[in-house]
Design an enzyme around this catalytic site. Structure first.
Site, PDB file in Angstrom:
ATOM      1  N   HIS A 124       3.041   4.210   7.786  1.00 41.54           N
ATOM      2  CA  HIS A 124       2.122   4.271   9.075  1.00 41.54           C
ATOM      3  C   HIS A 124       2.576   5.209   9.983  1.00 41.54           C
ATOM      4  O   HIS A 124       3.949   5.167  10.437  1.00 41.54           O
ATOM      5  CB  HIS A 124       1.740   2.919   9.420  1.00 41.54           C
ATOM      6  CG  HIS A 124       1.025   1.978   8.517  1.00 41.54           C
ATOM      7  ND1 HIS A 124      -0.143   2.138   8.018  1.00 41.54           N
ATOM      8  CD2 HIS A 124       1.594   1.022   7.656  1.00 41.54           C
ATOM      9  CE1 HIS A 124      -0.550   1.334   6.971  1.00 41.54           C
ATOM     10  NE2 HIS A 124       0.607   0.381   6.860  1.00 41.54           N
ATOM     11  N   CYS A 162      -1.596   3.221 -20.803  1.00 41.60           N
ATOM     12  CA  CYS A 162      -1.415   2.076 -21.943  1.00 41.60           C
ATOM     13  C   CYS A 162      -0.694   1.061 -21.372  1.00 41.60           C
ATOM     14  O   CYS A 162      -0.585  -0.078 -22.103  1.00 41.60           O
ATOM     15  CB  CYS A 162      -1.092   2.702 -23.328  1.00 41.60           C
ATOM     16  SG  CYS A 162       0.802   2.577 -23.273  1.00 41.60           S
ATOM     17  N   SER A 203       7.290   0.894   6.526  1.00 41.76           N
ATOM     18  CA  SER A 203       7.507   2.001   7.560  1.00 41.76           C
ATOM     19  C   SER A 203       8.410   2.047   8.393  1.00 41.76           C
ATOM     20  O   SER A 203       9.249   2.897   8.911  1.00 41.76           O
ATOM     21  CB  SER A 203       6.079   2.352   8.373  1.00 41.76           C
ATOM     22  OG  SER A 203       5.058   2.081   7.619  1.00 41.76           O
ATOM     23  N   LYS A 211      -5.380  -4.169   8.602  1.00 41.11           N
ATOM     24  CA  LYS A 211      -5.593  -2.653   8.764  1.00 41.11           C
ATOM     25  C   LYS A 211      -7.010  -2.422   7.431  1.00 41.11           C
ATOM     26  O   LYS A 211      -7.564  -1.326   7.547  1.00 41.11           O
ATOM     27  CB  LYS A 211      -4.731  -1.787   8.300  1.00 41.11           C
ATOM     28  CG  LYS A 211      -3.673  -1.707   9.313  1.00 41.11           C
ATOM     29  CD  LYS A 211      -2.328  -0.823   8.837  1.00 41.11           C
ATOM     30  CE  LYS A 211      -1.331  -1.447   9.740  1.00 41.11           C
ATOM     31  NZ  LYS A 211      -0.602  -2.754   9.241  1.00 41.11           N
ATOM     32  N   SER A 237       0.983  -1.274   0.089  1.00 44.78           N
ATOM     33  CA  SER A 237       0.055   0.011  -0.147  1.00 44.78           C
ATOM     34  C   SER A 237       0.891   1.322   0.111  1.00 44.78           C
ATOM     35  O   SER A 237       0.308   2.201  -0.282  1.00 44.78           O
ATOM     36  CB  SER A 237      -0.947   0.002   1.220  1.00 44.78           C
ATOM     37  OG  SER A 237      -1.641  -1.128   1.129  1.00 44.78           O
ATOM     38  N   ALA A 238       1.874   1.176   0.264  1.00 41.78           N
ATOM     39  CA  ALA A 238       3.292   2.341   0.161  1.00 41.78           C
ATOM     40  C   ALA A 238       2.905   3.426   1.201  1.00 41.78           C
ATOM     41  O   ALA A 238       3.061   4.640   0.796  1.00 41.78           O
ATOM     42  CB  ALA A 238       3.092   2.892  -1.209  1.00 41.78           C
ATOM     43  N   ILE A 239       2.097   2.879   2.508  1.00 42.64           N
ATOM     44  CA  ILE A 239       1.896   3.816   3.433  1.00 42.64           C
ATOM     45  C   ILE A 239       2.844   4.067   4.484  1.00 42.64           C
ATOM     46  O   ILE A 239       3.504   2.885   4.938  1.00 42.64           O
ATOM     47  CB  ILE A 239       0.611   3.442   4.023  1.00 42.64           C
ATOM     48  CG1 ILE A 239      -0.455   3.264   3.009  1.00 42.64           C
ATOM     49  CG2 ILE A 239       0.265   4.527   5.121  1.00 42.64           C
ATOM     50  CD1 ILE A 239      -0.915   4.231   2.252  1.00 42.64           C
TER      51      ILE A 239
HETATM   52  C1  LIG Z   1      -0.793  -6.203   0.559  1.00 39.76           C
HETATM   53  C2  LIG Z   1       0.451  -5.473   1.461  1.00 39.76           C
HETATM   54  C3  LIG Z   1       0.208  -4.217   1.983  1.00 39.76           C
HETATM   55  C4  LIG Z   1       1.383  -3.698   2.568  1.00 39.76           C
HETATM   56  N1  LIG Z   1       1.171  -2.413   3.048  1.00 39.76           N
HETATM   57  C5  LIG Z   1       2.083  -1.801   3.718  1.00 39.76           C
HETATM   58  C6  LIG Z   1       2.111  -0.397   3.938  1.00 39.76           C
HETATM   59  O1  LIG Z   1       1.222   0.352   3.607  1.00 39.76           O
HETATM   60  N2  LIG Z   1       3.073   0.247   4.853  1.00 39.76           N
HETATM   61  C7  LIG Z   1       3.938  -0.806   5.171  1.00 39.76           C
HETATM   62  O2  LIG Z   1       4.759  -0.040   6.151  1.00 39.76           O
HETATM   63  N3  LIG Z   1       4.009  -1.897   4.909  1.00 39.76           N
HETATM   64  C8  LIG Z   1       3.264  -2.621   4.211  1.00 39.76           C
HETATM   65  N4  LIG Z   1       3.348  -3.712   3.771  1.00 39.76           N
HETATM   66  C9  LIG Z   1       4.533  -4.582   4.344  1.00 39.76           C
HETATM   67  C10 LIG Z   1       5.789  -4.423   3.364  1.00 39.76           C
HETATM   68  O3  LIG Z   1       5.495  -4.345   2.147  1.00 39.76           O
HETATM   69  C11 LIG Z   1       6.852  -5.296   3.894  1.00 39.76           C
HETATM   70  O4  LIG Z   1       7.061  -5.272   5.374  1.00 39.76           O
HETATM   71  C12 LIG Z   1       8.282  -5.140   3.367  1.00 39.76           C
HETATM   72  O5  LIG Z   1       8.125  -4.775   2.066  1.00 39.76           O
HETATM   73  C13 LIG Z   1       9.146  -6.293   3.662  1.00 39.76           C
HETATM   74  O6  LIG Z   1      10.286  -6.175   2.763  1.00 39.76           O
HETATM   75  P1  LIG Z   1      11.311  -7.044   2.802  1.00 39.76           P
HETATM   76  O7  LIG Z   1      12.786  -6.690   2.428  1.00 39.76           O
HETATM   77  O8  LIG Z   1      11.344  -7.810   4.243  1.00 39.76           O
HETATM   78  O9  LIG Z   1      10.631  -8.452   2.067  1.00 39.76           O
HETATM   79  P2  LIG Z   1      10.601  -8.373   0.240  1.00 39.76           P
HETATM   80  O10 LIG Z   1      10.575  -7.474  -0.316  1.00 39.76           O
HETATM   81  O11 LIG Z   1       9.906  -9.727  -0.048  1.00 39.76           O
HETATM   82  O12 LIG Z   1      12.481  -9.119  -0.071  1.00 39.76           O
HETATM   83  C14 LIG Z   1      12.967 -10.232   0.351  1.00 39.76           C
HETATM   84  C15 LIG Z   1      13.698 -10.641  -0.691  1.00 39.76           C
HETATM   85  O13 LIG Z   1      14.336 -11.955  -0.459  1.00 39.76           O
HETATM   86  C16 LIG Z   1      14.443 -12.694  -1.558  1.00 39.76           C
HETATM   87  N5  LIG Z   1      14.836 -14.068  -1.302  1.00 39.76           N
HETATM   88  C17 LIG Z   1      13.849 -14.950  -0.836  1.00 39.76           C
HETATM   89  N6  LIG Z   1      14.413 -15.962  -0.622  1.00 39.76           N
HETATM   90  C18 LIG Z   1      15.663 -15.996  -1.011  1.00 39.76           C
HETATM   91  C19 LIG Z   1      16.711 -16.757  -1.249  1.00 39.76           C
HETATM   92  N7  LIG Z   1      16.893 -18.121  -0.636  1.00 39.76           N
HETATM   93  N8  LIG Z   1      18.023 -16.335  -1.724  1.00 39.76           N
HETATM   94  C20 LIG Z   1      17.946 -15.191  -1.838  1.00 39.76           C
HETATM   95  N9  LIG Z   1      17.074 -14.233  -2.046  1.00 39.76           N
HETATM   96  C21 LIG Z   1      15.796 -14.809  -1.495  1.00 39.76           C
HETATM   97  C22 LIG Z   1      13.395 -12.197  -2.458  1.00 39.76           C
HETATM   98  O14 LIG Z   1      13.255 -12.722  -3.653  1.00 39.76           O
HETATM   99  C23 LIG Z   1      13.006 -10.766  -2.128  1.00 39.76           C
HETATM  100  O15 LIG Z   1      13.316 -10.103  -2.914  1.00 39.76           O
HETATM  101  C24 LIG Z   1       2.551  -4.425   2.972  1.00 39.76           C
HETATM  102  C25 LIG Z   1       2.529  -5.783   2.491  1.00 39.76           C
HETATM  103  C26 LIG Z   1       1.514  -6.271   1.818  1.00 39.76           C
HETATM  104  C27 LIG Z   1       1.782  -7.657   0.926  1.00 39.76           C
END
Ligand SMILES: Cc1cc2nc3c(=O)[nH]c(=O)nc-3n(C[C@H](O)[C@H](O)[C@H](O)COP(=O)(O)OP(=O)(O)OC[C@H]3O[C@@H](n4cnc5c(N)ncnc54)[C@H](O)[C@@H]3O)c2cc1C
Length: 483
Positions: free
Chosen positions: A50, A436, A340, A250, A46-48
């Site tokens: 919070h 597009c 966030s 939320k 959602s890109a918020i």
């Molecule tokens: C529907 C939805 C709404 C959300 N809205 C919000 C919001 O509004 N505000 C907010 O604060 N948060 C929000 N979040 C949460 C937020 O998006 C996440 O907390 C955040 O993006 C997590 O980042 P990350 O780096 O932990 O995970 P990811 O972005 O998933 O990164 C993990 C990376 O690990 C890699 N990986 C996995 N396994 C391996 C492996 N074995 N070897 C090498 N690489 C691997 C994957 O390819 C991936 O690139 C939302 C999430 C969702 C799904």
């Protein structure tokens, strides 16, 4: 190769940890299974930013959310990432929901959220005139904001790389072995060693933890489906509009984005599959139903795309930032508010590593800022003329919907971490993000990628792997070749 720190997963969390660590004299590597960064949960949410009233008092989520939200604006400025403090409203549609609003207010105050206010019906409608007449009151959080999540992810990784960190793409960790002074990460036959390992692998974090024998938590994917509306649909909506939350999160929201689109969603659907980000008619109907309830005048004919993301819901209910063995750290269960919180998670994890013996010697030449790709469209006429004089590629518009020039696309391919496929260009420049959806500019961007990367057109992909855009040749091309 022996690194001080290896980070598994180059999402926003892994990327910001790498950036934070790159302040110090350390040899750092990020390993990422995908063809690009920002391909996991960080791509679709959602890109918020919070404010921090939602998480249970005393939880890591609450602490890191409030801290992260305070850090986000200045971080985005340094990294050239779009950020807007638009304020958020949790809207009640029934008088009895005001009790829940009161509880959120109290919790927010305890969590340290500044400026919270409970709005009555009149003030609420003054602030957000297109809101449904059924709305009776709201919690207003002026520190709520919006950001571009994949831009932040790319910029964090890029800034870490500019400061010496390495990035290995298409490098999926399949096995981890322990040796005397740390760990060896394996990706098939390839391997590297590091004294400290950070598991920031999103929905796969429990699988990666199991590679060192840690089964203390599990991750369950929870899908969220979205619809994105074109620029002219934003209307007078300025705040992020939440419903009163329930046990699944939320709830479905309506919010402008930093690029002035209107975003509707997400649903909350538990599933087993860690890859399935398909949308469904039922899911999207729910999203539309909510949008009509919140903004009765919403123009749903302006939908330009639908997509889904997967929350990495951890079994403990809180962020899991723990070390099951010396030198190995899980940064797992980073569901919302993970975006966030990410800036604060990065600092917190760095401190924890130092507590476990990682020596942090500051670099004198650490570059805190990153030059973002030019946003040609946002320049004044005078600046546009200057940029075109310096590089005529900025005078060639490739994406007509979003007015993105060839100069911006070439920059996005050349800078750290460079775009290597069509979707990579899209996330870095917005070419193909408009109405597009790349129908017009897709072939032109493909040609630029082929030229800049020095690969044949048939080898250019949409998002890596086998997602080729051009397969085979037309009859006419064959005839020319045989002339
Ligand atoms: C529907 C939805 C709404 C959300 N809205 C919000 C919001 O509004 N505000 C907010 O604060 N948060 C929000 N979040 C949460 C937020 O998006 C996440 O907390 C955040 O993006 C997590 O980042 P990350 O780096 O932990 O995970 P990811 O972005 O998933 O990164 C993990 C990376 O690990 C890699 N990986 C996995 N396994 C391996 C492996 N074995 N070897 C090498 N690489 C691997 C994957 O390819 C991936 O690139 C939302 C999430 C969702 C799904």
């Amino acid at each position: 190769m022996l690194y001080d720190v290896a980070i598994i997963g180059a999402g926003v969390v892994g990327g910001l940890i790498a950036r934070e660590l790159s302040r110090y004299r350390l040899k750092i590597v990020m390993v990422e299974r995908s063809h690009d960064v920002a391909m996991g949960t960080t791509k679709a949410n959602s890109a918020i930013v919070h404010a921090g009233y939602d998480a249970e008092c005393g939880s890591l989520k609450a602490k890191l959310n409030v801290e992260g939200s305070r850090m986000m604006e200045s971080l985005c400025r340094k990294l050239g990432v779009k950020y807007l403090r638009n304020g958020s409203l949790v809207v009640a549609y029934r008088p009895q929901d005001m009790e829940r609003i009161g509880k959120l207010y109290e919790r927010g105050k305890k969590n340290g959220v500044e400026g919270l206010e409970i709005l009555d019906t009149e003030k609420l409608h003054q602030m957000e005139p297109s809101l449904s007449q059924e709305a009776v009151g709201a919690l207003f959080a002026p520190s709520g904001a919006i950001v571009c999540p994949y831009e932040l992810n790319i910029a964090a990784v890029g800034n870490a790389m500019d400061n010496g960190a390495e990035l290995l793409l298409d490098w999926e960790v399949t096995k981890i072995t322990e040796d005397g002074d740390g760990y060896t990460l394996w990706s098939g036959e390839n391997h590297l060693s590091a004294r400290y390992v950070i598991n920031a692998s999103g929905v796969y974090a429990d699988h990666v933890a199991a590679m060192v024998g840690d089964s203390s938590f599990t991750i369950r994917p929870r899908k969220g489906q979205y619809m994105l509306l074109d620029h002219d649909c934003v209307g007078s909506v300025t705040h992020t509009l939440f419903n009163v939350p329930n046990e699944l999160g939320k709830g479905i929201l309506v919010t402008p984005t930093v690029d002035q689109n209107l975003l509707l969603g997400p649903t909350a659907e538990d599933q087993e599959d860690r890859e399935d980000v398909s949308t469904t008619p039922e899911g999207l109907e729910k999203v539309q139903e909510n949008a009509r309830k919140v903004i009765p005048s919403v123009n749903l004919r302006g939908v330009i795309t639908a997509f889904a993301g997967l929350r990495a819901v951890g079994s403990t209910g809180d962020f899991i930032i723990e070390s099951p063995r010396q030198g190995f750290w899980n940064v797992a269960g980073i569901e919302s508010p993970g975006l966030s919180s990410a800036p604060a998670i990065a600092v917190y994890v760095t401190e924890l590593l130092a507590g476990q013996g990682l020596l942090l010697e500051e670099k004198e030449d650490f570059m805190e800022e990153r030059v973002a790709v030019h946003r040609f469209n946002e320049l004044s006429m005078e600046e546009k003329n200057r940029v075109i004089r310096e590089n005529p590629l900025y005078g060639h518009v490739i994406c007509r919907c979003e007015s993105i020039t060839e100069g911006e696309i070439v920059e996005a391919i050349r800078q750290n971490p460079g775009a290597r496929d069509l979707d990579g260009v899209k996330r870095r420049t917005r070419a193909g993000m408009g109405r597009c959806q790349g129908g017009f500019c897709g072939p032109l961007v493909t040609e630029i990628l082929s030229r800049e990367l020095g690969i044949p057109l048939e080898k250019v992909t949409k998002f890596g792997g086998g997602s080729y855009l051009n397969v085979g040749k037309t009859r006419e091309e064959h005839i020319h070749e045989n002339d």
